[in-house]
Design a protein around this motif. Structure first.
Motif, PDB file in Angstrom:
ATOM      1  N   UNK A   8      -3.530  -1.244  -5.496  1.00  0.00           N
ATOM      2  CA  UNK A   8      -4.819  -0.644  -5.840  1.00  0.00           C
ATOM      3  C   UNK A   8      -5.289   0.268  -4.710  1.00  0.00           C
ATOM      4  N   UNK A   9      -5.123  -0.209  -3.485  1.00  0.00           N
ATOM      5  CA  UNK A   9      -5.470   0.601  -2.318  1.00  0.00           C
ATOM      6  C   UNK A   9      -4.677   1.899  -2.302  1.00  0.00           C
ATOM      7  N   UNK A  10      -3.413   1.826  -2.693  1.00  0.00           N
ATOM      8  CA  UNK A  10      -2.541   3.007  -2.703  1.00  0.00           C
ATOM      9  C   UNK A  10      -3.051   4.081  -3.660  1.00  0.00           C
ATOM     10  N   UNK A  11      -3.563   3.660  -4.810  1.00  0.00           N
ATOM     11  CA  UNK A  11      -4.079   4.625  -5.791  1.00  0.00           C
ATOM     12  C   UNK A  11      -5.270   5.389  -5.216  1.00  0.00           C
ATOM     13  N   UNK A  12      -6.207   4.664  -4.612  1.00  0.00           N
ATOM     14  CA  UNK A  12      -7.377   5.318  -4.014  1.00  0.00           C
ATOM     15  C   UNK A  12      -6.963   6.255  -2.879  1.00  0.00           C
ATOM     16  N   UNK A  13      -6.003   5.828  -2.077  1.00  0.00           N
ATOM     17  CA  UNK A  13      -5.553   6.633  -0.938  1.00  0.00           C
ATOM     18  C   UNK A  13      -4.872   7.918  -1.401  1.00  0.00           C
ATOM     19  N   UNK A  14      -4.056   7.801  -2.439  1.00  0.00           N
ATOM     20  CA  UNK A  14      -3.342   8.969  -2.954  1.00  0.00           C
ATOM     21  C   UNK A  14      -4.326  10.028  -3.466  1.00  0.00           C
ATOM     22  N   UNK A  15      -5.327   9.609  -4.227  1.00  0.00           N
ATOM     23  CA  UNK A  15      -6.299  10.562  -4.778  1.00  0.00           C
ATOM     24  C   UNK A  15      -7.127  11.179  -3.659  1.00  0.00           C
ATOM     25  N   UNK A  16      -7.526  10.360  -2.688  1.00  0.00           N
ATOM     26  CA  UNK A  16      -8.305  10.880  -1.556  1.00  0.00           C
ATOM     27  C   UNK A  16      -7.512  11.937  -0.799  1.00  0.00           C
ATOM     28  N   UNK A  17      -6.258  11.697  -0.546  1.00  0.00           N
ATOM     29  CA  UNK A  17      -5.448  12.660   0.203  1.00  0.00           C
ATOM     30  C   UNK A  17      -5.283  13.975  -0.560  1.00  0.00           C
ATOM     31  N   UNK A  18      -5.125  13.865  -1.859  1.00  0.00           N
ATOM     32  CA  UNK A  18      -4.998  15.072  -2.676  1.00  0.00           C
ATOM     33  C   UNK A  18      -6.285  15.899  -2.621  1.00  0.00           C
ATOM     34  N   UNK A  19      -7.436  15.237  -2.701  1.00  0.00           N
ATOM     35  CA  UNK A  19      -8.714  15.947  -2.622  1.00  0.00           C
ATOM     36  C   UNK A  19      -8.901  16.599  -1.246  1.00  0.00           C
ATOM     37  N   UNK A  20      -8.501  15.886  -0.183  1.00  0.00           N
ATOM     38  CA  UNK A  20      -8.641  16.428   1.171  1.00  0.00           C
ATOM     39  C   UNK A  20      -7.708  17.603   1.406  1.00  0.00           C
ATOM     40  N   UNK A  21      -6.536  17.571   0.780  1.00  0.00           N
ATOM     41  CA  UNK A  21      -5.594  18.677   0.939  1.00  0.00           C
ATOM     42  C   UNK A  21      -6.237  19.997   0.539  1.00  0.00           C
TER      43      UNK A  21
ATOM     44  N   UNK B 121       0.825  -1.207   0.000  1.00  0.00           N
ATOM     45  CA  UNK B 121       0.000   0.000   0.000  1.00  0.00           C
ATOM     46  C   UNK B 121       0.862   1.261   0.000  1.00  0.00           C
ATOM     47  N   UNK B 122       2.103   1.127   0.511  1.00  0.00           N
ATOM     48  CA  UNK B 122       2.953   2.311   0.593  1.00  0.00           C
ATOM     49  C   UNK B 122       3.757   2.577  -0.673  1.00  0.00           C
ATOM     50  N   UNK B 123       3.214   2.108  -1.780  1.00  0.00           N
ATOM     51  CA  UNK B 123       3.633   2.664  -3.058  1.00  0.00           C
ATOM     52  C   UNK B 123       2.933   4.007  -3.274  1.00  0.00           C
ATOM     53  N   UNK B 124       1.996   4.355  -2.383  1.00  0.00           N
ATOM     54  CA  UNK B 124       1.215   5.580  -2.590  1.00  0.00           C
ATOM     55  C   UNK B 124       2.043   6.866  -2.547  1.00  0.00           C
ATOM     56  N   UNK B 125       3.184   6.944  -1.840  1.00  0.00           N
ATOM     57  CA  UNK B 125       3.956   8.186  -1.925  1.00  0.00           C
ATOM     58  C   UNK B 125       4.448   8.497  -3.341  1.00  0.00           C
ATOM     59  N   UNK B 126       4.948   7.471  -4.039  1.00  0.00           N
ATOM     60  CA  UNK B 126       5.453   7.720  -5.393  1.00  0.00           C
ATOM     61  C   UNK B 126       4.288   8.020  -6.335  1.00  0.00           C
ATOM     62  N   UNK B 127       3.118   7.418  -6.077  1.00  0.00           N
ATOM     63  CA  UNK B 127       1.927   7.725  -6.876  1.00  0.00           C
ATOM     64  C   UNK B 127       1.500   9.171  -6.630  1.00  0.00           C
TER      65      UNK B 127
END
Length: 285
Positions: A156-169, A100-106
């Motif tokens: 797959x979880x990382x992709x959803x998490x990355x987009x969610x964090x960007x929207x929340x920012x 899941x922690x591929x999300x930083x690079x995503x």
């Protein structure tokens, strides 16, 4: 470092430690992930409601556009949690968290698309360093086993998490973090209630204890602190610094589940910690 910067770093790292308990708790709770996530969200709604009432936090949403963003973020968060818990069930705490922690690079590649900012080359380098660390922590890639399925579910979880964090920012400047999490938990609870018609989930005594910790410590406190931290750092900085979560998760796995990492895990962990230390100093304001 400035005192305020040290305070913000401490808060962010404390949030990371609390959120990382999801790895152990996700393995500990015996119910199917969709059922677990429903209970997690429902309990979190209650915890956050009490806190919001006590602090008299404003729950008013300023516009339909903001409401739409919060709803989408709730969908993304719920999907992220479900796929993440499947990753934990299939491949264990260490591999599930690290996938899941591929999300930083995503995140560092997606952030300029949402905020129309220039790609930060330092973040790209640190994201790649995290990816190398994860490579050392991951076993051989084999499409025929559960570990590989767990890795794919984690990504797959990382992709959803990355987009969610960007929207929340985008919303943390206008709304309190507890308010944002409160509405997201309500959305997840409403959307997931039909899972009870699909999955059987009768919580045991241990499951109730695990769900309570997951809702209060991991979700209500940990994720709220995480959202609040978005005011103090760029989303790229936060995503890279949060890469320390797998280290906390592996330590919790060793302590509570006797999942002992090997030499490659240690090497990968050192690389990940190095990125966090570097970014902690580079992010000074």
């Amino acid at each position: 470092m400035k005192t305020s910067h040290i305070k913000h770093l401490t808060e962010l790292n404390f949030a990371m430690m609390l959120i990382s308990t999801s790895g152990v708790l996700g393995r500990y709770i015996s119910m199917p992930p969709p059922i677990t996530i429903w209970w997690r969200s429902a309990f979190a709604v209650l915890c956050l409601a009490i806190f919001i009432w006590y602090k008299k936090i404003n729950l008013k949403i300023g516009s339909k556009r903001d409401l739409r963003t919060i709803i989408i973020s709730g969908f993304l968060m719920g999907t992220h949690w479900i796929t993440y818990f499947y990753a934990l069930k299939l491949s264990g705490v260490a591999i599930g968290m690290l996938a899941m922690f591929t999300y930083p690079i995503i995140t560092v590649f997606l952030e300029p698309l949402f905020f129309k900012t220039r790609l930060n080359l330092n973040h790209v380098f640190l994201g790649i360093l995290v990816l190398v660390g994860i490579y050392f922590l991951t076993p051989e890639f084999d499409l025929g086993n559960n570990v590989t399925l767990g890795i794919l579910s984690g990504i797959i979880s990382a992709v959803f998490y990355a987009i969610r964090n960007i929207l929340m920012k985008k919303k943390t400047a206008s709304y309190h973090g507890s308010m944002l999490m409160f509405y997201q938990m309500i959305i997840i609870t409403i959307v997931l209630w039909p899972v009870f018609f699909v999955f059987e989930g009768n919580p045991s005594t241990n499951d109730w204890l695990g769900l309570g910790a997951l809702a209060l410590l991991t979700t209500a406190v940990g994720h709220t602190l995480f959202v609040l931290s978005m005011k103090n750092f760029s989303i790229g900085t936060i995503s890279i610094m949060s890469s320390i979560q797998p280290i906390y998760g592996i330590l919790f796995g060793m302590l509570f589940l006797s999942e002992i990492p090997g030499l490659k895990t240690v090497i990968g962990g050192v690389l990940i910690i190095a990125t966090v230390v570097i970014e902690s100093f580079a992010s000074r304001k």
